[in-house]
Motif scaffolding. Sequence first.
Motif, PDB file in Angstrom:
ATOM      1  N   ASP A 112       0.839  -1.202   0.000  1.00  0.00           N
ATOM      2  CA  ASP A 112       0.000   0.000   0.000  1.00  0.00           C
ATOM      3  C   ASP A 112       0.875   1.254   0.000  1.00  0.00           C
ATOM      4  OD1 ASP A 112      -2.480   1.563   0.512  1.00  0.00           O
ATOM      5  OD2 ASP A 112      -1.431   1.995   2.388  1.00  0.00           O
TER       6      ASP A 112
ATOM      7  N   TYR B 162      -0.234  14.224   6.527  1.00  0.00           N
ATOM      8  CA  TYR B 162      -0.585  13.297   5.434  1.00  0.00           C
ATOM      9  C   TYR B 162       0.666  12.657   4.869  1.00  0.00           C
ATOM     10  CZ  TYR B 162      -3.376  11.518   1.481  1.00  0.00           C
ATOM     11  OH  TYR B 162      -4.027  10.714   0.584  1.00  0.00           O
TER      12      TYR B 162
ATOM     13  N   ALA C 286       0.166   7.257   2.456  1.00  0.00           N
ATOM     14  CA  ALA C 286       0.000   5.793   2.484  1.00  0.00           C
ATOM     15  C   ALA C 286      -0.991   5.528   3.608  1.00  0.00           C
ATOM     16  CB  ALA C 286       1.311   5.075   2.754  1.00  0.00           C
TER      17      ALA C 286
ATOM     18  N   TYR D  37      -8.881  10.124   9.344  1.00  0.00           N
ATOM     19  CA  TYR D  37      -8.393   9.966   7.973  1.00  0.00           C
ATOM     20  C   TYR D  37      -9.596  10.088   7.041  1.00  0.00           C
ATOM     21  CZ  TYR D  37      -6.467   7.798   3.789  1.00  0.00           C
ATOM     22  OH  TYR D  37      -6.058   7.563   2.493  1.00  0.00           O
TER      23      TYR D  37
ATOM     24  N   LYS E 272     -10.669   6.578  -3.933  1.00  0.00           N
ATOM     25  CA  LYS E 272      -9.632   5.722  -4.498  1.00  0.00           C
ATOM     26  C   LYS E 272      -9.545   4.367  -3.792  1.00  0.00           C
ATOM     27  CE  LYS E 272      -4.644   5.970  -5.259  1.00  0.00           C
ATOM     28  NZ  LYS E 272      -3.431   6.712  -4.871  1.00  0.00           N
TER      29      LYS E 272
ATOM     30  N   ARG F 232     -10.192   0.818  -1.865  1.00  0.00           N
ATOM     31  CA  ARG F 232     -10.990  -0.358  -2.168  1.00  0.00           C
ATOM     32  C   ARG F 232     -11.615  -0.917  -0.896  1.00  0.00           C
ATOM     33  NH1 ARG F 232      -7.018   0.381  -6.269  1.00  0.00           N
ATOM     34  NH2 ARG F 232      -5.882   0.941  -4.396  1.00  0.00           N
TER      35      ARG F 232
HETATM   36  P1  AHM Z   1      -2.276   2.172  -3.613  1.00  0.00           P
HETATM   37  O1  AHM Z   1      -2.935   1.071  -2.856  1.00  0.00           O
HETATM   38  O2  AHM Z   1      -2.379   2.004  -5.092  1.00  0.00           O
HETATM   39  O3  AHM Z   1      -0.870   2.405  -3.164  1.00  0.00           O
HETATM   40  O4  AHM Z   1      -3.107   3.515  -3.359  1.00  0.00           O
HETATM   41  C1  AHM Z   1      -3.677   3.751  -2.116  1.00  0.00           C
HETATM   42  C2  AHM Z   1      -2.974   4.904  -1.485  1.00  0.00           C
HETATM   43  C3  AHM Z   1      -3.339   5.061  -0.036  1.00  0.00           C
HETATM   44  O5  AHM Z   1      -2.475   4.368   0.739  1.00  0.00           O
HETATM   45  C4  AHM Z   1      -3.191   6.523   0.196  1.00  0.00           C
HETATM   46  O6  AHM Z   1      -3.876   6.947   1.315  1.00  0.00           O
HETATM   47  C5  AHM Z   1      -3.685   7.049  -1.091  1.00  0.00           C
HETATM   48  O7  AHM Z   1      -3.390   6.088  -2.083  1.00  0.00           O
HETATM   49  C6  AHM Z   1      -3.037   8.310  -1.484  1.00  0.00           C
HETATM   50  O8  AHM Z   1      -3.663   8.749  -2.641  1.00  0.00           O
HETATM   51  P2  AHM Z   1      -3.533  10.237  -3.152  1.00  0.00           P
HETATM   52  O9  AHM Z   1      -2.190  10.333  -3.768  1.00  0.00           O
HETATM   53  O10 AHM Z   1      -4.655  10.369  -4.110  1.00  0.00           O
HETATM   54  O11 AHM Z   1      -3.692  11.145  -1.954  1.00  0.00           O
END
Ligand code: AHM
Length: 339
Positions: free
Chosen positions: A119, A241, A244, A259, A274, A276
């Motif tokens: 992640d 922030y 991750a 969060y 974004k 899941r």
């Molecule tokens: P990923 O699982 O593809 O790495 O994306 C998830 C991550 C999260 O961990 C994080 O909070 C978020 O994407 C950050 O997204 P953004 O760059 O849109 O703030």
Amino acid sequence: MSQSPNAFTPFDLITQQTDPGNPERQTLISILHAIEQGGRKISALLQRGPLLGITGSTHAQNIQGEEVQAMDQIGQETFLTLFRQSGSVLGVLSEEAEHPDLLPVTHSAPCLVAMDPLDGSSNLSVNAPVGSIFALFRPSGHTSPSGESLFLDSSGNLIAAAYLLYSVSTTLVLAIGTETHSFTLDPSTGEYLGSGVALKFPEGGKIYSTNEGYLPYWEKSLQQYMGWIKTDRNPAMILRYIGALVGDFHRNLLKGGIYLYPADVKNGKKSSGKLRLLYEAYPMAFIARNAGGIATDGTIPILSIVPNNVHQRVPLIVGPMDLVREFQDHSGSPLNGFS
Ligand code: AHM
Ligand code: MG
């Protein structure tokens, strides 16, 4: 609780929280060993990341249309192999694979695992924290015609959740039964050790974590909440922030923070954010619940959402009760209506 500090293991937590006669206990122990083993391997690789040339992109896209980093693939192969070897995992759903993998089992009460093996992988190229996230489900009694329906039919049977945070040290957070505990990897022995004291979100926190660059695309009521936390709230909240989810969630769990990854509308197109549901929002919601917190999509609790797609995205707001309640009071609802 263990007598000496930092002598409590994830194994102790499982035995404390499960019944000795329950065949699921052995399954959980065996899956935990796989997660621990994978954590040791990923952690050791990340220590040497740039030297091994593994902190960059593969220039391929995953099924979510996102760029796949080399470590996304390594994480996927590592955990999938370990879960296969465990004989305790009937199916693996991953952010990195379009369809769930069905695996041969030897244990009498196997589980399903949904995972995000790496992640926040875009953090890797700048040596910032990343994680791995796991949700463990008891398979529903029905015979399901496909891996997808197996996960969809079993989504209400979440029995444990965990994440690994690879940062200055490697942390394993495990939620099972009614508790959430944190363990630190000792790289010299390979053991994960904790204090035996269950984690609880502190009250009175004032951290918020969100990508505020997206604010113009959020619903008005949410924009009002963001204004309130910075100007009218006393004390005003402060922004942290990492980018991750695992890192942001972990800090908020220890210090008291909310969060938010909300829904948005860009160029007239609505999205659910974004993150899941099955392998990001559910496990964090379960871990938060056991730590006295709550997760919502803005209108309903995350753990009440019934998915219709294994890679379904969902808005996620998660944190301690006081901050999430405040969010509800000052943002109005429903948040995800966009009507
Ligand atoms: P990923 O699982 O593809 O790495 O994306 C998830 C991550 C999260 O961990 C994080 O909070 C978020 O994407 C950050 O997204 P953004 O760059 O849109 O703030
Ligand atoms: Mg992720």
